[in-house]
Design a protein around this motif. Structure first.
Motif, mmCIF file in Angstrom:
data_model
loop_
_atom_site.group_PDB
_atom_site.id
_atom_site.type_symbol
_atom_site.label_atom_id
_atom_site.label_comp_id
_atom_site.label_asym_id
_atom_site.label_seq_id
_atom_site.Cartn_x
_atom_site.Cartn_y
_atom_site.Cartn_z
ATOM 1 N N PRO A 10 58.966 17.474 51.442
ATOM 2 C CA PRO A 10 58.928 17.462 49.976
ATOM 3 C C PRO A 10 58.105 16.265 49.489
ATOM 4 O O PRO A 10 57.174 16.412 48.713
ATOM 5 C CB PRO A 10 60.397 17.357 49.574
ATOM 6 C CG PRO A 10 61.176 17.803 50.774
ATOM 7 C CD PRO A 10 60.334 17.464 51.974
ATOM 8 N N SER A 11 58.446 15.083 49.994
ATOM 9 C CA SER A 11 57.749 13.858 49.597
ATOM 10 C C SER A 11 58.029 12.804 50.669
ATOM 11 O O SER A 11 59.196 12.547 50.992
ATOM 12 C CB SER A 11 58.280 13.380 48.248
ATOM 13 O OG SER A 11 58.090 11.995 48.110
ATOM 14 N N THR A 12 56.984 12.195 51.184
ATOM 15 C CA THR A 12 57.218 11.176 52.224
ATOM 16 C C THR A 12 57.938 9.959 51.642
ATOM 17 O O THR A 12 58.653 9.270 52.361
ATOM 18 C CB THR A 12 55.898 10.747 52.889
ATOM 19 O OG1 THR A 12 55.003 10.267 51.872
ATOM 20 C CG2 THR A 12 55.262 11.889 53.656
ATOM 21 N N GLY A 35 55.191 16.323 46.041
ATOM 22 C CA GLY A 35 54.609 14.978 46.044
ATOM 23 C C GLY A 35 54.769 14.320 44.683
ATOM 24 O O GLY A 35 54.541 14.951 43.649
ATOM 25 N N ARG A 36 55.165 13.069 44.695
ATOM 26 C CA ARG A 36 55.441 12.357 43.439
ATOM 27 C C ARG A 36 54.349 11.337 43.141
ATOM 28 O O ARG A 36 53.880 10.647 44.037
ATOM 29 C CB ARG A 36 56.793 11.647 43.533
ATOM 30 C CG ARG A 36 57.954 12.615 43.642
ATOM 31 C CD ARG A 36 59.282 11.906 43.500
ATOM 32 N NE ARG A 36 59.730 11.278 44.739
ATOM 33 C CZ ARG A 36 59.963 9.980 44.880
ATOM 34 N NH1 ARG A 36 59.794 9.161 43.865
ATOM 35 N NH2 ARG A 36 60.381 9.489 46.029
ATOM 36 N N GLY A 37 53.970 11.261 41.864
ATOM 37 C CA GLY A 37 53.000 10.263 41.431
ATOM 38 C C GLY A 37 53.649 9.248 40.513
ATOM 39 O O GLY A 37 54.872 9.266 40.311
ATOM 40 N N GLN A 38 52.840 8.375 39.944
ATOM 41 C CA GLN A 38 53.362 7.379 38.996
ATOM 42 C C GLN A 38 53.785 8.066 37.704
ATOM 43 O O GLN A 38 53.303 9.140 37.382
ATOM 44 C CB GLN A 38 52.270 6.362 38.671
ATOM 45 C CG GLN A 38 51.856 5.509 39.848
ATOM 46 C CD GLN A 38 50.483 4.878 39.634
ATOM 47 O OE1 GLN A 38 49.982 4.806 38.520
ATOM 48 N NE2 GLN A 38 49.879 4.435 40.716
HETATM 49 C C1 BTN Z 1 49.793 8.056 41.604
HETATM 50 O O1 BTN Z 1 50.297 8.753 40.716
HETATM 51 O O2 BTN Z 1 48.664 7.586 41.482
HETATM 52 C C2 BTN Z 1 50.574 7.737 42.837
HETATM 53 C C3 BTN Z 1 50.440 8.808 43.879
HETATM 54 C C4 BTN Z 1 51.210 8.530 45.145
HETATM 55 C C5 BTN Z 1 51.215 9.731 46.047
HETATM 56 C C6 BTN Z 1 51.802 9.436 47.393
HETATM 57 S S1 BTN Z 1 51.491 10.734 48.530
HETATM 58 C C7 BTN Z 1 52.607 10.021 49.675
HETATM 59 C C8 BTN Z 1 53.783 9.501 48.877
HETATM 60 N N1 BTN Z 1 54.761 10.528 48.692
HETATM 61 C C9 BTN Z 1 54.871 10.897 47.409
HETATM 62 O O3 BTN Z 1 55.625 11.778 46.984
HETATM 63 N N2 BTN Z 1 54.044 10.175 46.649
HETATM 64 C C10 BTN Z 1 53.300 9.215 47.444
#
Ligand code: BTN
Length: 239
Positions: A10-12, A35-38
């Motif tokens: 799901p997300s590391t 995957g999660r971002g800021q």
């Molecule tokens: C951003 O929004 O700029 C940050 C992105 C970060 C993405 C990475 S991918 C590996 C790790 N797992 C996630 O769910 N998010 C970070």
């Protein structure tokens, strides 16, 4: 230190919360489904084309108010690696990695604090490596391949980055905080240039980025005065 490679996750960053992972361990995923971002955004990355991973640090030597030093170390490690691949980059405050006006890498750092000190920091990295087209909603993306016209071995990029993370972490551990701060400042995107900024109320102004305070506050000169902004209090306007 171990490197776990997952076909899908799901997300590391979520995986990395598992206490079985300790300082220096990394979790790399071929594909992330959530995957999660800021700022609560999602992070989109085509399976197998990019580097998506999380690194676990246990920076117990750092007081919680000094946590921005870790963001600086992470951003500088990414610059170190990308330069080795011949890519000129800058750090868009607080910690996006830009090539020109385009984002090549996003960073999601999550801290855990115990008794006023950092007990665990999860460093999530989404580095665009071989992907050359992106979904429309993603603002100004680029990738290593778009920048160099070369396809890269994703795990070779990971190994370079893993070494650079270790070096930057040790620089901090061994008393190099001030040097890190100077290097971070020197690498800032749009440093000492006049550009447009946007505020949460929608207003815009012309300012000159002058630096970053030790706690991560951004210093922008405007109308002869220096103003300080924390995360989410200011946005770069990028065309
Ligand atoms: C951003 O929004 O700029 C940050 C992105 C970060 C993405 C990475 S991918 C590996 C790790 N797992 C996630 O769910 N998010 C970070």
């Amino acid at each position: 230190m171990s490197v776990t490679i997952l076909k899908t996750s799901p997300s590391t960053n979520t995986e990395a919360k598992n206490p079985r992972f300790r300082h220096g361990d990394a979790i790399v995923a071929f594909e992330q489904t959530e995957g999660r971002g800021q700022r609560g955004n999602r992070w989109s990355s085509r399976a197998g084309e990019n580097l998506t991973f999380s690194l676990v640090w246990e920076p117990t030597f750092l007081d919680a108010p000094k946590q921005f030093l870790l963001s600086e170390a992470v951003a500088l490690a990414l610059c170190d690696t990308l330069e080795k691949y011949g890519i000129a980059v800058a750090i868009k405050w607080p910690n996006d990695i830009y090539a020109g006006d385009r984002k090549v890498c996003g960073i999601l750092i999550e801290h855990f604090i115990s008794e006023g000190r950092l007990s665990r920091t999860i460093v999530g990295i989404g580095l665009n490596v071989n992907q050359t087209s992106f979904e429309e909603w993603i603002p100004n993306p680029t990738s290593m391949k778009l920048l160099t016209e070369r396809e890269e071995d994703i795990m070779a990029v990971f190994n370079t980055l893993y070494g650079d993370f270790d070096r930057r972490y040790r620089q901090l551990l061994e008393g190099g905080a001030e040097r890190l701060q100077q290097e971070y400042r020197g690498r800032l995107y749009r440093l000492d240039e006049a550009h447009t900024y946007a505020l949460p109320d929608g207003s815009r102004f012309e300012g000159i980025l002058r630096g970053v305070e030790p706690d991560g506050g951004l210093i922008v000169e405007h109308g002869g005065t220096l103003d300080r902004y924390m995360f989410k209090e200011i946005e770069f306007v990028i065309n």
